[in-house]
Motif scaffolding. Structure first.
Motif, short mmCIF file in Angstrom:
data_model
loop_
_atom_site.label_atom_id
_atom_site.label_comp_id
_atom_site.label_asym_id
_atom_site.label_seq_id
_atom_site.Cartn_x
_atom_site.Cartn_y
_atom_site.Cartn_z
N SER A 206 0.84 -1.20 0.00
CA SER A 206 0.00 0.00 0.00
C SER A 206 0.88 1.25 0.00
O SER A 206 2.05 1.22 0.39
N VAL A 207 0.29 2.36 -0.42
CA VAL A 207 1.02 3.63 -0.41
C VAL A 207 1.37 4.02 1.02
O VAL A 207 2.46 4.52 1.30
N PHE A 208 0.45 3.76 1.96
CA PHE A 208 0.71 4.14 3.35
C PHE A 208 1.91 3.37 3.92
O PHE A 208 2.68 3.91 4.71
N HIS A 209 2.05 2.11 3.52
CA HIS A 209 3.20 1.33 3.99
C HIS A 209 4.49 1.92 3.41
O HIS A 209 5.52 1.98 4.11
N ALA A 210 4.44 2.37 2.16
CA ALA A 210 5.62 2.99 1.54
C ALA A 210 5.99 4.28 2.26
O ALA A 210 7.17 4.57 2.48
N VAL A 211 4.97 5.07 2.63
CA VAL A 211 5.23 6.31 3.36
C VAL A 211 5.86 6.00 4.72
O VAL A 211 6.83 6.64 5.13
N LEU B 181 -1.27 15.57 15.55
CA LEU B 181 -0.69 15.63 14.21
C LEU B 181 0.77 16.05 14.29
O LEU B 181 1.11 17.02 14.97
N LEU B 182 1.63 15.31 13.61
CA LEU B 182 3.02 15.72 13.50
C LEU B 182 3.20 16.59 12.25
O LEU B 182 3.73 17.68 12.32
N MET B 183 2.73 16.09 11.11
CA MET B 183 2.87 16.85 9.87
C MET B 183 1.95 16.28 8.80
O MET B 183 1.50 15.14 8.90
N LEU B 184 1.68 17.10 7.80
CA LEU B 184 1.00 16.63 6.60
C LEU B 184 2.04 16.02 5.68
O LEU B 184 3.11 16.60 5.46
N GLY B 185 1.72 14.86 5.14
CA GLY B 185 2.63 14.20 4.22
C GLY B 185 2.26 14.47 2.78
O GLY B 185 1.57 15.45 2.47
N PRO B 186 2.66 13.60 1.87
CA PRO B 186 2.32 13.77 0.45
C PRO B 186 0.81 13.69 0.22
O PRO B 186 0.06 13.21 1.07
N ARG B 187 0.41 14.15 -0.93
CA ARG B 187 -1.00 14.11 -1.32
C ARG B 187 -1.30 12.76 -1.95
O ARG B 187 -0.56 12.26 -2.78
N ASN C 259 -2.66 5.63 -10.29
CA ASN C 259 -1.40 4.91 -10.54
C ASN C 259 -1.23 3.69 -9.65
O ASN C 259 -0.11 3.17 -9.51
N GLY C 260 -2.31 3.22 -9.06
CA GLY C 260 -2.23 2.01 -8.26
C GLY C 260 -1.93 0.80 -9.12
O GLY C 260 -2.37 0.69 -10.27
N PRO D 116 7.69 7.18 -5.37
CA PRO D 116 7.38 8.39 -6.14
C PRO D 116 6.43 9.35 -5.44
O PRO D 116 6.46 10.55 -5.73
N ILE D 117 5.60 8.86 -4.52
CA ILE D 117 4.64 9.75 -3.87
C ILE D 117 5.34 10.86 -3.10
O ILE D 117 4.81 11.96 -2.92
N PHE D 118 6.58 10.62 -2.65
CA PHE D 118 7.30 11.64 -1.90
C PHE D 118 7.73 12.81 -2.79
O PHE D 118 8.14 13.86 -2.27
#
Length: 339
Positions: A36-41, A112-118, A198-199, A289-291
């Protein structure tokens, strides 16, 4: 210096490194399953924490964020990667509902620590489908329920709302999770599903039967209905060919990934991670790539649904980024009913 003194100094230096390593806290970051994208983040944040010396960290995957949110509240888990809506519903508690429901466990101590990628997602139909706009979805078979991925239920709800529709206006096809939703579409058991742009599952479906993403209502009114329906979500334009299965210019639903902190995270640790992300976050594009979407301006934001962690506030103040408006929003969120 005597030989004995030199020997004692050498012994002290030899012991200092291991002692420091042993004393360094091992932090855990909760995420969705591998792939998943969340696991990559989460994996990117683990890499960042380790390489900058902030902490030794590890990813702890779960079936979904609703599984690990209680562990943030209890302090058993240090950090989590969440959607804006998951965080808002969990922070505010069961009396705060979206689309008439809130199944998330209450976590009023989450910060909340921070907003990450969209992250951007859009409805998906077969390429030969007669459905051309979200208004055409009325009366059609739409994947729903999503007990293993509740945030997807909300994302589809927001997509329907963009066209003035709701779940009562469609035929719901129950599926447990995201992959099963695409399977239902490919097998013609459903007319509409939804997936992140892009999934890998979208590319697989496109290769198998041909699929295309469907646009939300791009009008100001449509975008306003999405924002009203889903706190922290917004409409984002996507150009033809910018992602797989985007065959024409569309408007997708988007949100910023939240990096949340649990009850036991100290101000020093939170501030150190913020500083590491500020200084080195640009290196994470090599992880996923999401970063590439992440930027410094994501750290301070007025458009948040959960109050910032005190350590994050301290970092933002040190950079001159904590404004009077941010303090006003922070106090409003801290004072919001949480029950």
């Amino acid at each position: 210096m005597t030989a004995a003194a030199v020997a004692l100094l050498a012994l002290a230096l030899a012991l200092a490194g291991p002692a420091t390593a042993r004393a360094q806290k091992v932090v855990t970051i909760g995420s969705n399953p591998p792939g998943s994208v969340f696991h990559a983040v989460a994996s990117g944040l683990v890499k960042l924490a380790g390489e900058t010396g902030v902490a030794r960290a590890t990813v702890q995957p779960y079936a979904g964020s609703s599984t690990f949110l209680p562990l943030l509240e209890s302090g058993e888990l240090d950090f989590g990667v969440n959607t804006a809506l998951d965080a808002a519903l969990s922070y505010r508690g069961p009396t705060f509902t979206v689309g008439g429901r809130n199944p998330f466990p209450h976590a009023p101590s989450m910060r909340l620590l921070m907003l990450g990628p969209r992250l951007t997602a859009a409805p998906l139909v077969r390429k030969d489908s007669p459905i051309r706009t979200m208004r055409d979805v009325r009366g059609k078979r739409v994947t729903g329920e999503y007990p293993a991925s509740v945030s997807t239920w909300y994302t589809i709800f927001g997509s329907l709302q963009s066209a003035g529709l709701s779940w009562s206006d469609v035929q719901v096809v129950p599926v447990p999770g995201l992959p099963e939703g695409i399977d239902a579409l490919v097998q013609r058991r459903a007319d509409v599903s939804l997936f992140a742009l892009n999934g890998a599952k979208v590319r697989e479906a496109d290769a198998a039967v041909g699929v295309r993403h469907l646009s939300l209502d791009c009008s100001p009114e449509g975008a306003g209905r999405v924002r009203a329906a889903l706190p922290g979500y917004f409409v984002h334009p996507v150009k033809r060919g910018e992602a797989a299965a985007v065959v024409e210019d569309i408007c997708a639903v988007a949100f910023h990934i939240y990096f949340t902190a649990g009850k036991g995270v100290t101000d020093d640790l939170a501030e150190a991670l913020m500083r590491a992300m500020w200084d080195q976050g640009g290196r994470l594009a090599s992880v996923h790539p999401i970063f590439k979407d992440w930027a410094h301006d994501r750290l301070p934001s007025l458009d948040v649904a959960v109050p910032y962690h005190p350590g994050a506030v301290r970092f933002l103040r040190s950079r001159g980024l904590w404004t009077a408006d941010m303090e006003r929003i922070q106090q409003q969120l801290l004072a919001a009913p949480r029950r």
